[in-house]
Design an enzyme around this catalytic site. Structure first.
Site, PDB file in Angstrom:
ATOM      1  N   ASP A  24       5.776   2.509   7.177  1.00  0.00           N
ATOM      2  CA  ASP A  24       4.468   1.267   6.396  1.00  0.00           C
ATOM      3  C   ASP A  24       4.054   2.143   5.460  1.00  0.00           C
ATOM      4  O   ASP A  24       3.523   2.951   6.316  1.00  0.00           O
ATOM      5  CB  ASP A  24       3.672   1.054   7.828  1.00  0.00           C
ATOM      6  CG  ASP A  24       2.403   0.601   8.156  1.00  0.00           C
ATOM      7  OD1 ASP A  24       2.459   0.275   7.126  1.00  0.00           O
ATOM      8  OD2 ASP A  24       1.690   1.145   8.766  1.00  0.00           O
ATOM      9  N   HIS A  32       3.568   3.898  12.224  1.00  0.00           N
ATOM     10  CA  HIS A  32       2.525   4.633  13.132  1.00  0.00           C
ATOM     11  C   HIS A  32       2.547   5.596  14.232  1.00  0.00           C
ATOM     12  O   HIS A  32       2.082   6.390  14.487  1.00  0.00           O
ATOM     13  CB  HIS A  32       1.329   4.057  13.276  1.00  0.00           C
ATOM     14  CG  HIS A  32       0.760   3.085  12.598  1.00  0.00           C
ATOM     15  ND1 HIS A  32      -0.851   2.966  11.987  1.00  0.00           N
ATOM     16  CD2 HIS A  32       1.087   2.343  11.200  1.00  0.00           C
ATOM     17  CE1 HIS A  32      -1.215   2.021  11.615  1.00  0.00           C
ATOM     18  NE2 HIS A  32      -0.020   1.954  10.394  1.00  0.00           N
ATOM     19  N   GLU A  55      -4.727   1.860   2.503  1.00  0.00           N
ATOM     20  CA  GLU A  55      -4.630   0.825   3.048  1.00  0.00           C
ATOM     21  C   GLU A  55      -5.369   1.484   4.790  1.00  0.00           C
ATOM     22  O   GLU A  55      -5.750   1.043   5.414  1.00  0.00           O
ATOM     23  CB  GLU A  55      -3.598   0.098   3.511  1.00  0.00           C
ATOM     24  CG  GLU A  55      -3.202  -1.638   3.601  1.00  0.00           C
ATOM     25  CD  GLU A  55      -3.582  -1.366   5.020  1.00  0.00           C
ATOM     26  OE1 GLU A  55      -3.458  -1.805   5.889  1.00  0.00           O
ATOM     27  OE2 GLU A  55      -2.563  -0.447   5.855  1.00  0.00           O
ATOM     28  N   GLU A  56      -4.605   2.508   5.175  1.00  0.00           N
ATOM     29  CA  GLU A  56      -4.095   2.838   6.694  1.00  0.00           C
ATOM     30  C   GLU A  56      -6.060   3.404   7.366  1.00  0.00           C
ATOM     31  O   GLU A  56      -6.083   3.543   8.406  1.00  0.00           O
ATOM     32  CB  GLU A  56      -3.595   4.120   7.027  1.00  0.00           C
ATOM     33  CG  GLU A  56      -2.323   3.607   6.542  1.00  0.00           C
ATOM     34  CD  GLU A  56      -1.155   3.023   7.700  1.00  0.00           C
ATOM     35  OE1 GLU A  56      -2.315   2.262   8.841  1.00  0.00           O
ATOM     36  OE2 GLU A  56      -0.591   2.234   7.668  1.00  0.00           O
ATOM     37  N   HIS A  72       1.020  -1.395   0.073  1.00  0.00           N
ATOM     38  CA  HIS A  72      -0.032   0.150  -0.207  1.00  0.00           C
ATOM     39  C   HIS A  72       0.743   1.437   0.080  1.00  0.00           C
ATOM     40  O   HIS A  72       1.765   1.134   0.818  1.00  0.00           O
ATOM     41  CB  HIS A  72      -0.956  -0.136   1.009  1.00  0.00           C
ATOM     42  CG  HIS A  72      -0.335  -0.171   2.643  1.00  0.00           C
ATOM     43  ND1 HIS A  72      -0.144   1.206   3.465  1.00  0.00           N
ATOM     44  CD2 HIS A  72      -0.322  -1.240   3.738  1.00  0.00           C
ATOM     45  CE1 HIS A  72      -0.026   1.161   4.134  1.00  0.00           C
ATOM     46  NE2 HIS A  72       0.208  -0.079   4.674  1.00  0.00           N
TER      47      HIS A  72
HETATM   48 ZN   LIG Z   1       0.807  -0.786   6.627  1.00  0.00          ZN
END
Ligand SMILES: [Zn+2]
Length: 359
Positions: free
Chosen positions: A184, A326, A216-217, A68
């Site tokens: 990420d 995150h 995606e998040e 992603h």
């Molecule tokens: Zn991810």
């Protein structure tokens, strides 16, 4: 195959790109530029990027590879008369860690301007306020404007502007350490792009289509749309996965730095196809590629919609360990990224119609 230096540069560029959920254009552009040499590239209106290997032949089983493109960040909710801004999260972060972090706010011309996440300074807090954790609603984003009018006229910032952590990626060559934001899933995007590059030079028994999916998040929304465009037989989804090696008891450490890619058996979004998973783990062991395994009580990936799409698509997750995902500052290594590439490439090379049938 990219050189070590080119891989480092790619990870840095992807990490630095501005691309919170819904605003992934810069990341899609990097993907397109990188992949064009070995893939046919198209981009849909959500900004999902589709990459088909130039050496695909058609009428063969189709392997889908995904990562992603979005990152966790914020969106401006409202502008206050004093020129500071209320904001909401895009994706989930640890709210108490946010104040004093620098951010970049996109204005109406698409320029990103520096700002700071602020909260009331301790000098102005009551005794009761001092001991209390701060909620998102107690914070604001300040770009230095003196009024709402100043913000509008001189900064060009409006409601719904996307906000990105203002962090520049660094790489420590001697110790092989990246520090930066958005690993990420940008380290997953790097692994994806390099895997495609290497696979295009191989004689395969399958065709390969890849995606860099958006949003995606905020609930795997890009992949939810992409499943309509790809009739895949199996899927490998790359991730930048939360490392747990700095706070878990030894027996619970399932994703550690420098121990190779992590293959997830279970999380809130998917029970991984045990046959495909075993195939991948056994291949890693046979070839001496380090792999880790995890069973997670929370979390989720794009596997959620992909594995349950169409006729059911056996899907595995190959996660590059990232410490402190995150948050604005995270840590990962080139070694783990390269091992993720190695494993993914070997898996695709080993796949054929007969093997896939058994999953
Ligand atoms: Zn991810």
């Amino acid at each position: 195959m990219r050189t070590r230096e080119e891989m480092i540069q790619l990870i840095e560029d992807l990490s630095n790109a501005n691309g919170v959920s819904g605003f992934e254009d810069e990341v899609a552009e990097i993907g397109r530029k990188e992949a064009e040499a070995y893939c046919d590239v198209t981009i849909d209106s959500l900004r999902n990027t589709y990459m088909e290997l130039k050496n695909n032949k058609g009428r063969r089983p189709k392997v889908w590879m995904d990562a992603h493109s979005d990152e966790v960040g914020y969106i401006i909710q409202a502008i206050k008369p004093n020129g500071t801004m209320n904001f909401l999260e895009l994706g989930r972060s640890e709210v108490s860690s946010l104040p004093t972090n620098k951010v970049r706010v996109m204005n109406k011309d698409g320029e990103y301007l520096p700002g700071i996440i602020t909260s009331k300074p301790p000098h102005f807090m009551t005794e009761a306020e001092l001991g209390k954790g701060r909620a998102l609603s107690d914070m604001a984003i300040d770009v230095g404007a003196t009024s709402a009018q100043d913000l509008k006229e001189n900064f060009g910032i409006r409601m719904a502007a996307p906000v990105v952590p203002d962090v520049t990626c660094t790489y420590d060559e001697k110790r092989d350490l990246f520090m930066g934001k958005a690993f990420d899933c940008r380290v997953g995007c790097a692994a994806l792009l390099e895997s495609l590059n290497q696979l295009n030079a191989e004689e395969l028994n399958v065709d390969v289509t890849a995606t860099m999916t958006v949003q995606e998040e905020v609930g795997e929304r890009g992949s939810m749309a992409a499943v309509y465009n790809i009739d895949a037989d199996v899927c490998i989804a790359f991730e930048g996965c939360p490392a747990d090696d700095t706070f878990s008891p030894d027996y619970m450490i399932q994703t550690a730095l420098r121990k190779g890619p992590m293959l997830r058996h279970f999380d809130c979004s998917m029970i991984t196809n045990p046959r495909f998973q075993r195939f991948a783990l056994d291949l890693g062991e046979k070839l001496g590629i380090p792999v880790q395994e995890s069973v997670r009580s929370g979390g989720g990936t794009n596997g959620k919609y992909i594995h349950a799409s169409r006729h059911g698509v056996p899907t595995i997750i190959i996660g590059v360990p990232v410490r402190y995902i995150h948050s604005h500052n995270a840590i990962c290594t080139l070694e783990d990224c390269q091992n993720a590439v190695k494993l993914a490439v070997e898996i695709v090379k080993a796949l054929d119609a007969e093997t896939i049938q058994k999953f």
